[in-house]
Scaffold this motif. Sequence first.
Motif, PDB file in Angstrom:
ATOM      1  N   GLU A 123      -2.775 -44.542  56.224  1.00  0.00           N
ATOM      2  CA  GLU A 123      -2.404 -43.146  56.461  1.00  0.00           C
ATOM      3  C   GLU A 123      -3.475 -42.266  55.833  1.00  0.00           C
ATOM      4  OE1 GLU A 123       1.534 -42.399  54.996  1.00  0.00           O
ATOM      5  OE2 GLU A 123       2.438 -43.897  56.313  1.00  0.00           O
ATOM      6  N   ASN A 124      -4.102 -41.434  56.643  1.00  0.00           N
ATOM      7  CA  ASN A 124      -5.169 -40.548  56.154  1.00  0.00           C
ATOM      8  C   ASN A 124      -6.235 -41.312  55.391  1.00  0.00           C
ATOM      9  OD1 ASN A 124      -3.777 -38.288  57.215  1.00  0.00           O
ATOM     10  ND2 ASN A 124      -2.499 -38.214  55.386  1.00  0.00           N
ATOM     11  N   SER A 125      -6.698 -42.413  55.966  1.00  0.00           N
ATOM     12  CA  SER A 125      -7.775 -43.242  55.397  1.00  0.00           C
ATOM     13  C   SER A 125      -7.384 -43.983  54.122  1.00  0.00           C
ATOM     14  CB  SER A 125      -9.024 -42.403  55.113  1.00  0.00           C
ATOM     15  OG  SER A 125      -9.436 -41.721  56.263  1.00  0.00           O
ATOM     16  N   LYS A 126      -6.117 -43.974  53.760  1.00  0.00           N
ATOM     17  CA  LYS A 126      -5.664 -44.704  52.578  1.00  0.00           C
ATOM     18  C   LYS A 126      -4.641 -45.751  52.990  1.00  0.00           C
ATOM     19  CE  LYS A 126      -6.453 -41.118  49.257  1.00  0.00           C
ATOM     20  NZ  LYS A 126      -6.355 -40.939  47.861  1.00  0.00           N
ATOM     21  N   ILE A 127      -4.588 -46.824  52.214  1.00  0.00           N
ATOM     22  CA  ILE A 127      -3.571 -47.857  52.446  1.00  0.00           C
ATOM     23  C   ILE A 127      -2.344 -47.474  51.636  1.00  0.00           C
ATOM     24  CG2 ILE A 127      -2.958 -50.283  52.220  1.00  0.00           C
ATOM     25  CD1 ILE A 127      -5.965 -50.899  52.477  1.00  0.00           C
ATOM     26  N   VAL A 128      -1.215 -47.398  52.335  1.00  0.00           N
ATOM     27  CA  VAL A 128       0.055 -47.013  51.721  1.00  0.00           C
ATOM     28  C   VAL A 128       1.016 -48.194  51.846  1.00  0.00           C
ATOM     29  CG1 VAL A 128       1.991 -45.408  51.837  1.00  0.00           C
ATOM     30  CG2 VAL A 128      -0.336 -44.602  52.328  1.00  0.00           C
ATOM     31  N   TYR A 129       1.683 -48.523  50.743  1.00  0.00           N
ATOM     32  CA  TYR A 129       2.677 -49.595  50.717  1.00  0.00           C
ATOM     33  C   TYR A 129       4.060 -48.969  50.561  1.00  0.00           C
ATOM     34  CZ  TYR A 129      -1.273 -52.721  49.965  1.00  0.00           C
ATOM     35  OH  TYR A 129      -2.447 -53.417  50.100  1.00  0.00           O
ATOM     36  N   ARG A 130       4.967 -49.406  51.428  1.00  0.00           N
ATOM     37  CA  ARG A 130       6.354 -48.928  51.367  1.00  0.00           C
ATOM     38  C   ARG A 130       7.298 -50.135  51.435  1.00  0.00           C
ATOM     39  NH1 ARG A 130       4.369 -44.558  54.688  1.00  0.00           N
ATOM     40  NH2 ARG A 130       4.372 -42.711  53.396  1.00  0.00           N
TER      41      ARG A 130
END
Length: 146
Positions: free
Chosen positions: A136-143
């Motif tokens: 998301e927006n060039s970042k890796i997001v963990y959920r």
Amino acid sequence: MNLSPNFTLTEFTRSQEATRCGINNKPDQASIDNLRNLCLEVLEPLRAALGSVTISSGFRCLKLNQSLGSKDNSQHITGNAADIEVAGRTLREVVDWIHAHTAYDQVILEFPPDGWVHVSYDLVRSRKSRLLAKRENSKIVYRPLV
């Protein structure tokens, strides 16, 4: 060297990045023992139930792990983790089967639908952590995966 009936050490140490960079990606005995436990407790049962398991990334020495841009606390460094795919199965099917049938530590559905499944096993802890990784927006997001 066989780690289990259907998995070899070579599958877990092979790396194009290591070859390109001249990195010796050889695990120590503790890491080999961890890889063996991962195979016996998670990957062999998964293979028996769902079919052929391909290891896309297994053991990574610290230098290789850093070269790939991964965190220094990655379970790949200790031989506790592998990134996998199962032929003919969706990533979600693989994650759900691991969650329902093994004492894994962490399973991550990474970048669906065309990504991979990260799975770890640790004799000391079994967090049963299920995550979804997305960019998301060039970042890796963990959920949390529900």
